[in-house]
Scaffold this active site. Structure first.
Site, PDB file in Angstrom:
ATOM      1  N   PRO A 175       0.825  -1.210   0.000  1.00 41.21           N
ATOM      2  CA  PRO A 175       0.000   0.000   0.000  1.00 41.21           C
ATOM      3  C   PRO A 175       0.860   1.261   0.000  1.00 41.21           C
ATOM      4  O   PRO A 175       1.984   1.236   0.519  1.00 41.21           O
ATOM      5  CB  PRO A 175      -0.787  -0.106   1.321  1.00 41.21           C
ATOM      6  CG  PRO A 175      -0.013  -1.052   2.171  1.00 41.21           C
ATOM      7  CD  PRO A 175       0.750  -1.965   1.255  1.00 41.21           C
ATOM      8  N   ASP A 176       0.336   2.358  -0.581  1.00 41.44           N
ATOM      9  CA  ASP A 176       1.062   3.626  -0.428  1.00 41.44           C
ATOM     10  C   ASP A 176       0.679   4.213   0.934  1.00 41.44           C
ATOM     11  O   ASP A 176       0.063   3.533   1.763  1.00 41.44           O
ATOM     12  CB  ASP A 176       0.816   4.571  -1.619  1.00 41.44           C
ATOM     13  CG  ASP A 176      -0.614   5.069  -1.696  1.00 41.44           C
ATOM     14  OD1 ASP A 176      -1.404   4.790  -0.767  1.00 41.44           O
ATOM     15  OD2 ASP A 176      -0.965   5.742  -2.693  1.00 41.44           O
ATOM     16  N   PHE A 177       1.040   5.456   1.195  1.00 41.20           N
ATOM     17  CA  PHE A 177       0.789   6.021   2.518  1.00 41.20           C
ATOM     18  C   PHE A 177      -0.501   6.820   2.587  1.00 41.20           C
ATOM     19  O   PHE A 177      -1.282   6.690   3.523  1.00 41.20           O
ATOM     20  CB  PHE A 177       1.978   6.915   2.930  1.00 41.20           C
ATOM     21  CG  PHE A 177       3.240   6.127   3.103  1.00 41.20           C
ATOM     22  CD1 PHE A 177       3.540   5.541   4.315  1.00 41.20           C
ATOM     23  CD2 PHE A 177       4.104   5.932   2.036  1.00 41.20           C
ATOM     24  CE1 PHE A 177       4.689   4.773   4.470  1.00 41.20           C
ATOM     25  CE2 PHE A 177       5.250   5.175   2.177  1.00 41.20           C
ATOM     26  CZ  PHE A 177       5.548   4.597   3.395  1.00 41.20           C
ATOM     27  N   ARG A 178      -0.736   7.674   1.569  1.00 36.97           N
ATOM     28  CA  ARG A 178      -1.780   8.685   1.717  1.00 36.97           C
ATOM     29  C   ARG A 178      -3.005   8.507   0.851  1.00 36.97           C
ATOM     30  O   ARG A 178      -3.905   9.355   0.900  1.00 36.97           O
ATOM     31  CB  ARG A 178      -1.170  10.082   1.494  1.00 36.97           C
ATOM     32  CG  ARG A 178      -0.146  10.429   2.547  1.00 36.97           C
ATOM     33  CD  ARG A 178       0.544  11.744   2.375  1.00 36.97           C
ATOM     34  NE  ARG A 178       1.537  11.924   3.434  1.00 36.97           N
ATOM     35  CZ  ARG A 178       2.751  11.360   3.441  1.00 36.97           C
ATOM     36  NH1 ARG A 178       3.137  10.619   2.415  1.00 36.97           N
ATOM     37  NH2 ARG A 178       3.571  11.546   4.454  1.00 36.97           N
ATOM     38  N   ASN A 235      11.146   5.103  -1.438  1.00 35.09           N
ATOM     39  CA  ASN A 235      10.618   3.802  -1.020  1.00 35.09           C
ATOM     40  C   ASN A 235      11.644   2.991  -0.240  1.00 35.09           C
ATOM     41  O   ASN A 235      12.833   3.022  -0.530  1.00 35.09           O
ATOM     42  CB  ASN A 235      10.134   3.015  -2.240  1.00 35.09           C
ATOM     43  CG  ASN A 235       9.010   3.749  -2.948  1.00 35.09           C
ATOM     44  OD1 ASN A 235       8.416   4.665  -2.364  1.00 35.09           O
ATOM     45  ND2 ASN A 235       8.721   3.382  -4.171  1.00 35.09           N
ATOM     46  N   ASP A 281      11.155  -0.307   0.119  1.00 40.54           N
ATOM     47  CA  ASP A 281      10.854  -1.707  -0.220  1.00 40.54           C
ATOM     48  C   ASP A 281      11.949  -2.400  -1.021  1.00 40.54           C
ATOM     49  O   ASP A 281      11.867  -3.609  -1.278  1.00 40.54           O
ATOM     50  CB  ASP A 281       9.518  -1.786  -0.980  1.00 40.54           C
ATOM     51  CG  ASP A 281       9.475  -0.913  -2.230  1.00 40.54           C
ATOM     52  OD1 ASP A 281      10.528  -0.716  -2.872  1.00 40.54           O
ATOM     53  OD2 ASP A 281       8.381  -0.423  -2.577  1.00 40.54           O
ATOM     54  N   HIS A 337      14.976   7.723   1.905  1.00 37.04           N
ATOM     55  CA  HIS A 337      14.414   7.432   3.229  1.00 37.04           C
ATOM     56  C   HIS A 337      14.942   6.113   3.780  1.00 37.04           C
ATOM     57  O   HIS A 337      14.291   5.468   4.594  1.00 37.04           O
ATOM     58  CB  HIS A 337      12.879   7.437   3.167  1.00 37.04           C
ATOM     59  CG  HIS A 337      12.318   8.794   2.826  1.00 37.04           C
ATOM     60  ND1 HIS A 337      11.025   9.009   2.441  1.00 37.04           N
ATOM     61  CD2 HIS A 337      12.906  10.029   2.823  1.00 37.04           C
ATOM     62  CE1 HIS A 337      10.832  10.299   2.212  1.00 37.04           C
ATOM     63  NE2 HIS A 337      11.965  10.948   2.419  1.00 37.04           N
ATOM     64  N   CYS A 390      23.401   2.376  20.966  1.00 35.48           N
ATOM     65  CA  CYS A 390      24.861   2.263  20.808  1.00 35.48           C
ATOM     66  C   CYS A 390      25.278   2.154  19.350  1.00 35.48           C
ATOM     67  O   CYS A 390      26.469   2.106  19.045  1.00 35.48           O
ATOM     68  CB  CYS A 390      25.407   1.084  21.610  1.00 35.48           C
ATOM     69  SG  CYS A 390      25.029  -0.521  20.873  1.00 35.48           S
ATOM     70  N   LYS A 398      -1.214   9.213 -10.365  1.00 37.81           N
ATOM     71  CA  LYS A 398      -2.676   9.217 -10.501  1.00 37.81           C
ATOM     72  C   LYS A 398      -3.231  10.631 -10.494  1.00 37.81           C
ATOM     73  O   LYS A 398      -4.270  10.897 -11.068  1.00 37.81           O
ATOM     74  CB  LYS A 398      -3.302   8.425  -9.357  1.00 37.81           C
ATOM     75  CG  LYS A 398      -3.319   6.936  -9.609  1.00 37.81           C
ATOM     76  CD  LYS A 398      -4.191   6.248  -8.593  1.00 37.81           C
ATOM     77  CE  LYS A 398      -4.164   4.759  -8.804  1.00 37.81           C
ATOM     78  NZ  LYS A 398      -4.609   4.031  -7.613  1.00 37.81           N
TER      79      LYS A 398
HETATM   80  P1  OAD Z   1       2.070   8.859  -0.790  1.00 42.74           P
HETATM   81  O1  OAD Z   1       1.191   7.776  -0.309  1.00 42.74           O
HETATM   82  O2  OAD Z   1       2.089  10.115  -0.030  1.00 42.74           O
HETATM   83  O3  OAD Z   1       1.704   9.213  -2.307  1.00 42.74           O
HETATM   84  C1  OAD Z   1       1.536   8.215  -3.269  1.00 42.74           C
HETATM   85  C2  OAD Z   1       1.073   8.857  -4.570  1.00 42.74           C
HETATM   86  O4  OAD Z   1       1.056   7.866  -5.578  1.00 42.74           O
HETATM   87  C3  OAD Z   1      -0.328   9.449  -4.517  1.00 42.74           C
HETATM   88  O5  OAD Z   1      -0.349  10.679  -5.224  1.00 42.74           O
HETATM   89  C4  OAD Z   1      -1.185   8.382  -5.227  1.00 42.74           C
HETATM   90  O6  OAD Z   1      -2.323   8.920  -5.877  1.00 42.74           O
HETATM   91  C5  OAD Z   1      -0.203   7.870  -6.244  1.00 42.74           C
HETATM   92  N1  OAD Z   1      -0.446   6.481  -6.679  1.00 42.74           N
HETATM   93  C6  OAD Z   1      -0.817   5.415  -5.934  1.00 42.74           C
HETATM   94  N2  OAD Z   1      -0.845   4.289  -6.668  1.00 42.74           N
HETATM   95  C7  OAD Z   1      -0.490   4.650  -7.935  1.00 42.74           C
HETATM   96  C8  OAD Z   1      -0.331   3.959  -9.166  1.00 42.74           C
HETATM   97  N3  OAD Z   1      -0.510   2.651  -9.256  1.00 42.74           N
HETATM   98  N4  OAD Z   1       0.052   4.663 -10.260  1.00 42.74           N
HETATM   99  C9  OAD Z   1       0.251   6.012 -10.190  1.00 42.74           C
HETATM  100  N5  OAD Z   1       0.123   6.720  -9.051  1.00 42.74           N
HETATM  101  C10 OAD Z   1      -0.231   6.058  -7.936  1.00 42.74           C
HETATM  102  O7  OAD Z   1       3.540   8.226  -0.913  1.00 42.74           O
HETATM  103  P2  OAD Z   1       4.946   8.996  -0.989  1.00 42.74           P
HETATM  104  O8  OAD Z   1       4.826  10.251  -1.745  1.00 42.74           O
HETATM  105  O9  OAD Z   1       5.943   7.993  -1.447  1.00 42.74           O
HETATM  106  O10 OAD Z   1       8.196   8.348   4.558  1.00 42.74           O
HETATM  107  O11 OAD Z   1       5.201   9.320   0.535  1.00 42.74           O
HETATM  108  C11 OAD Z   1       6.380   9.984   0.916  1.00 42.74           C
HETATM  109  C12 OAD Z   1       6.853   9.538   2.266  1.00 42.74           C
HETATM  110  O12 OAD Z   1       5.791   9.653   3.204  1.00 42.74           O
HETATM  111  C13 OAD Z   1       7.245   8.085   2.363  1.00 42.74           C
HETATM  112  O13 OAD Z   1       8.558   7.825   1.918  1.00 42.74           O
HETATM  113  C14 OAD Z   1       7.088   7.783   3.827  1.00 42.74           C
HETATM  114  C15 OAD Z   1       5.824   8.545   4.128  1.00 42.74           C
HETATM  115  O14 OAD Z   1       5.724   9.035   5.420  1.00 42.74           O
HETATM  116  C16 OAD Z   1       8.851   7.572   5.424  1.00 42.74           C
HETATM  117  O15 OAD Z   1       8.588   6.417   5.632  1.00 42.74           O
HETATM  118  C17 OAD Z   1       9.953   8.268   6.121  1.00 42.74           C
END
Ligand code: OAD
Length: 320
Positions: free
Chosen positions: A34-37, A108, A110, A127, A138, A224
């Protein structure tokens, strides 16, 4: 995505301009991570079970020092090795193979860029990643095998000072790796084509990179939705849609379609074969266990998943 005109991009690549990628979690969602947001499916909207004061606390170093359990619960689910790279990851590998890759900046953790075959010197994991682990007190390093073993039993504590051990993922409140800054010093003025993919561009300093590239740079957003200041310069290309769809489209336009499919199919087969051979080993071990007279009822009465996890642990222990 069908109507997006990639001509300008294709011509620039064919003329020998190199590509720099700026990746986020959206490039790995089709692998099952899963993505984050993203609303509903993103990690941050699904953390209720962890009882956090706010979603991002799971990656906050001060919160981790108080209560590391939520992070370890999530880490078990996200641990690399369970997910194969996507078409988009193999597109990056193709750019590398054709000597058209400048660098990959990824947020990422991963490690799928590495798994797809992108070389260490070409990757900046802004990250951090799950590739190494250190004690937060330590700073002693712990091997990934020991870390995984300890995490399966509970909270991994440092063997020397008993401090919490965490993977070298950059938490909120921690600095980014030196490689991020030194690579960006070298690259910043030399980015010819920037492909920004699968990121909401909300976490700084990473989020500011695409706006720091030269005005002559062709910037492509494969996402997206529209994010950051992409679309504000005349040469920007907004390829709104899925990252894999973008990978297919650009590969087709460059005549790389078959190579991309081949790389992807081989990657998927490797992953399936690995899973199948793990399953075979599990079956062998179940058989051996029966022979040494471990009651079969233990297997019959337990939930299948739990049995599989038990036996996987055994495989790890036996180093089969
Ligand atoms: P986000 O979850 O913030 O953003 C993901 C983006 O990808 C969104 O704009 C989605 O619409 C888009 N998206 C999802 N699936 C897609 C697909 N199949 N094709 C095209 N677009 C898609 O993730 P990041 O921007 O990576 O930090 O988040 C940044 C950081 O926030 C991460 O590295 C993490 C988090 O807190 C740490 O872990 C330190």
């Amino acid at each position: 995505m069908k109507d997006i005109d990639l001509d300008k991009l294709v011509k620039a690549i064919e003329k020998g301009k190199k590509v720099t990628f700026f990746n986020g979690a959206g490039i790995s969602t089709s692998a099952g991570i899963p993505d984050f947001r993203s609303p509903d499916t993103g990690l941050y909207s699904n953390l209720a079970k962890l009882n956090l004061p706010y979603a991002e606390a799971v990656f906050d170093i001060d919160y981790f020092k108080e209560d590391p359990k939520p992070f370890y619960t999530l880490a078990t689910e996200l641990m690399p090795g369970q997910f194969p790279p996507t078409k988009f990851h193999y597109l990056i590998k193709l750019f590398q193979d054709k000597n058209k890759l400048n660098r990959v900046y990824t947020q990422n953790i991963d490690t799928l860029e590495r798994l797809a075959g992108v070389e260490d010197e070409n990757i900046v994991e802004a990250h951090g990643s799950f590739a190494s682990n250190h004690c937060i007190e330590c700073k002693e390093e712990m091997s990934s095998n020991t870390f995984k073993d300890l995490m399966e039993k509970g909270i991994p504590n440092c063997e020397s000072c008993k401090g919490y051990v965490k993977p070298d993922i950059v938490f909120f409140g921690e600095g980014l790796p030196k490689k991020f800054f030194s690579s960006w010093d070298d690259d910043c003025d030399n980015v010819e084509i920037a492909i920004i993919a699968g990121t909401s561009l909300t976490v700084y300093p990473f989020a500011s990179l695409p706006s720091e590239v030269d005005k002559k740079c062709i910037r492509v957003l494969a996402n997206k939705e529209k994010v950051g200041d992409l679309g504000s310069r005349k040469d920007d290309i907004l390829a709104l849609g899925g990252c894999d769809e973008f990978a297919e489209k650009i590969a087709r336009s460059l005549g790389w379609e078959k190579e991309l499919d081949k790389l992807y199919d081989e990657g998927q087969n490797k992953y399936t074969t690995k899973k199948e051979s793990e399953q075979e080993k599990i079956e062998d071990i179940k058989f051996e266990l029966k022979k040494v007279d471990i009651k079969e009822s233990k297997f019959k009465n337990e939930d299948k998943d739990e049995v599989d996890i038990d036996v996987s642990n055994l495989i790890e222990k036996l180093k089969i």
